[in-house]
Design a protein around this motif. Structure first.
Motif, PDB file in Angstrom:
ATOM      1  N   LEU A 169       0.822  -1.206   0.000  1.00 50.07           N
ATOM      2  CA  LEU A 169       0.000   0.000   0.000  1.00 50.07           C
ATOM      3  C   LEU A 169       0.859   1.260   0.000  1.00 50.07           C
ATOM      4  O   LEU A 169       0.630   2.196  -0.781  1.00 50.07           O
ATOM      5  CB  LEU A 169      -0.921   0.010   1.222  1.00 50.07           C
ATOM      6  CG  LEU A 169      -2.152  -0.896   1.194  1.00 50.07           C
ATOM      7  CD1 LEU A 169      -2.903  -0.793   2.516  1.00 50.07           C
ATOM      8  CD2 LEU A 169      -3.070  -0.523   0.042  1.00 50.07           C
ATOM      9  N   ALA A 170       1.862   1.283   0.889  1.00 48.40           N
ATOM     10  CA  ALA A 170       2.699   2.481   1.032  1.00 48.40           C
ATOM     11  C   ALA A 170       3.550   2.732  -0.211  1.00 48.40           C
ATOM     12  O   ALA A 170       3.732   3.880  -0.632  1.00 48.40           O
ATOM     13  CB  ALA A 170       3.598   2.349   2.261  1.00 48.40           C
ATOM     14  N   ALA A 171       4.056   1.664  -0.803  1.00 45.80           N
ATOM     15  CA  ALA A 171       4.931   1.803  -1.965  1.00 45.80           C
ATOM     16  C   ALA A 171       4.153   1.924  -3.272  1.00 45.80           C
ATOM     17  O   ALA A 171       4.746   2.190  -4.321  1.00 45.80           O
ATOM     18  CB  ALA A 171       5.900   0.624  -2.034  1.00 45.80           C
ATOM     19  N   GLY A 172       2.847   1.712  -3.195  1.00 49.18           N
ATOM     20  CA  GLY A 172       2.037   1.793  -4.408  1.00 49.18           C
ATOM     21  C   GLY A 172       2.390   0.729  -5.430  1.00 49.18           C
ATOM     22  O   GLY A 172       2.419   1.007  -6.639  1.00 49.18           O
ATOM     23  N   SER A 223       2.239  -2.182  -8.036  1.00 52.14           N
ATOM     24  CA  SER A 223       1.223  -2.456  -9.051  1.00 52.14           C
ATOM     25  C   SER A 223       0.478  -3.751  -8.732  1.00 52.14           C
ATOM     26  O   SER A 223       1.000  -4.642  -8.056  1.00 52.14           O
ATOM     27  CB  SER A 223       1.860  -2.565 -10.433  1.00 52.14           C
ATOM     28  OG  SER A 223       2.675  -3.720 -10.513  1.00 52.14           O
ATOM     29  N   ARG A 224      -0.734  -3.847  -9.250  1.00 51.39           N
ATOM     30  CA  ARG A 224      -1.538  -5.049  -9.040  1.00 51.39           C
ATOM     31  C   ARG A 224      -0.836  -6.263  -9.635  1.00 51.39           C
ATOM     32  O   ARG A 224      -0.875  -7.351  -9.060  1.00 51.39           O
ATOM     33  CB  ARG A 224      -2.909  -4.860  -9.678  1.00 51.39           C
ATOM     34  CG  ARG A 224      -3.835  -6.059  -9.516  1.00 51.39           C
ATOM     35  CD  ARG A 224      -5.228  -5.740 -10.011  1.00 51.39           C
ATOM     36  NE  ARG A 224      -6.108  -6.891  -9.913  1.00 51.39           N
ATOM     37  CZ  ARG A 224      -7.403  -6.868 -10.174  1.00 51.39           C
ATOM     38  NH1 ARG A 224      -7.965  -5.730 -10.561  1.00 51.39           N
ATOM     39  NH2 ARG A 224      -8.133  -7.958 -10.064  1.00 51.39           N
ATOM     40  N   ARG A 239      -9.303  -4.438  -1.900  1.00 52.90           N
ATOM     41  CA  ARG A 239      -9.525  -3.406  -2.901  1.00 52.90           C
ATOM     42  C   ARG A 239     -10.881  -3.552  -3.580  1.00 52.90           C
ATOM     43  O   ARG A 239     -11.448  -2.568  -4.059  1.00 52.90           O
ATOM     44  CB  ARG A 239      -8.400  -3.436  -3.933  1.00 52.90           C
ATOM     45  CG  ARG A 239      -7.091  -2.835  -3.402  1.00 52.90           C
ATOM     46  CD  ARG A 239      -5.959  -2.966  -4.379  1.00 52.90           C
ATOM     47  NE  ARG A 239      -4.796  -2.172  -3.939  1.00 52.90           N
ATOM     48  CZ  ARG A 239      -3.603  -2.241  -4.491  1.00 52.90           C
ATOM     49  NH1 ARG A 239      -3.383  -3.071  -5.508  1.00 52.90           N
ATOM     50  NH2 ARG A 239      -2.623  -1.478  -4.049  1.00 52.90           N
TER      51      ARG A 239
END
Length: 239
Positions: free
Chosen positions: A46-49, A51-52, A104
Motif C-alpha cells: 500500500l505504502a509503496a504503491g 502495481s496489481r 480493494r
C-alpha cells in the motif's frame, strides 16, 4: 493421518516424544511469522504503491512455492523442522497479497474472514474436545475423499485460468458457486478436527518431538485454507 501434508509422512518414535503443548507453541510461532510477514507485505504494498501485477506475481509465486515445500515435506517429513519457518514466511506473503486483492474490491472482507476463521477454529476445538463430533475412520475417509476431490477441482480450475477461461458455474459468483464455496468452507473447517486428532494420535504413539513442526505446518495450512475460502464466500455474498 488426514491432512495431506501429514498423511503420507513416515514418522519416527523418538526418545523425546512430542506433546500437545509443543505443537501449540510451534503452531503459534508459525502463525505469528505468517501474520507479521502478511501484514508487512500488505502495508508495504500500500505504502509503496506496488502495481496489481507485481502483487499478484508475488502472492501467487509465494503460494506455489509454499505448495512445493508442502509437497516436499510430505515425502521428507524429517525436513519439517528446517522448512517450517520458510513455509510460514511464504504463506505470509501470499496472505498479504491475496488479502490486499480482496480488500480493494470488498474492503470489509479480509477482516471479516479473519474473524470467521478464528471463531470457527475455536468452535471446532470445542466440538472436538467435548466429543460432539468424533473422528472415526469413516469420518476420516470421507474427509480425505472430499479434500482430494476439491484439490483436483482447484488444479483443473488453474488449468482453465492458464488458458483464459474458468470452470463453468463453480467460480462465477452465482448460486452454484456460493453453494460450492460454502461446502468447501465446511470441509476446510472440519479438516481442523482431523488435525487435532492427528496431534493426539502422534502424542499417543510417542512420535519424536522433532515432528511437532510437521503437525504445526499442517494446522497452519488448514487455517490458511479456511481464511481464503471465507474470503471467497464473503466476496460472492457481497456480489
Amino acid at each position: 493421518m488426514a491432512n495431506p501434508i501429514v498423511s503420507r509422512a513416515e514418522l519416527a518414535v523418538g526418545a523425546n516424544p512430542m506433546t500437545v503443548k509443543g505443537v501449540v507453541q510451534k503452531t503459534s510461532i508459525l502463525l505469528g511469522l505468517s501474520a507479521i510477514t502478511g501484514l508487512g507485505f500488505f502495508f508495504y504494498a500500500l505504502a509503496a504503491g506496488l502495481s496489481r501485477g507485481f502483487i499478484t506475481i508475488a502472492a501467487f509465486g509465494s503460494m506455489f512455492a509454499a505448495f512445493g515445500l508442502a509437497i516436499f515435506i510430505t515425502f521428507k517429513p524429517q525436513k519439517a523442522k528446517t522448512l517450517a519457518v520458510p513455509y510460514a514466511l511464504l504463506e505470509g506473503v501470499f496472505l498479504g497479497g491475496i488479502s490486499l486483492f480482496f480488500m480493494r474490491m470488498y474492503p470489509s472482507v479480509p477482516v471479516t474472514a479473519l474473524c470467521a476463521t478464528f471463531v470457527t477454529a475455536a468452535v471446532m476445538l470445542g466440538m472436538y474436545r467435548s466429543g460432539v463430533i468424533k473422528v472415526t475412520e469413516k469420518f476420516r475417509s470421507i474427509m480425505m475423499s472430499a479434500i482430494f476431490a476439491i484439490m483436483i477441482l482447484y488444479l483443473v480450475q488453474w488449468g482453465f485460468i492458464a488458458f483464459g477461461s474458468s470452470l463453468p458455474f463453480l467460480f462465477d459468483g452465482g448460486m452454484i458457486a456460493i453453494g460450492f464455496s460454502l461446502f468447501v468452507v465446511v470441509i476446510a473447517s472440519f479438516s481442523l478436527l482431523l488435525d487435532f486428532d492427528n496431534v493426539e494420535r502422534g502424542v499417543a504413539m510417542g512420535i519424536s518431538e522433532d515432528y511437532e513442526w510437521l503437525f504445526s505446518i499442517g494446522i497452519l495450512a488448514t487455517l490458511v485454507w479456511m481464511y481464503i475460502e471465507f474470503m471467497r464466500l464473503l466476496s460472492y455474498l457481497q456480489d
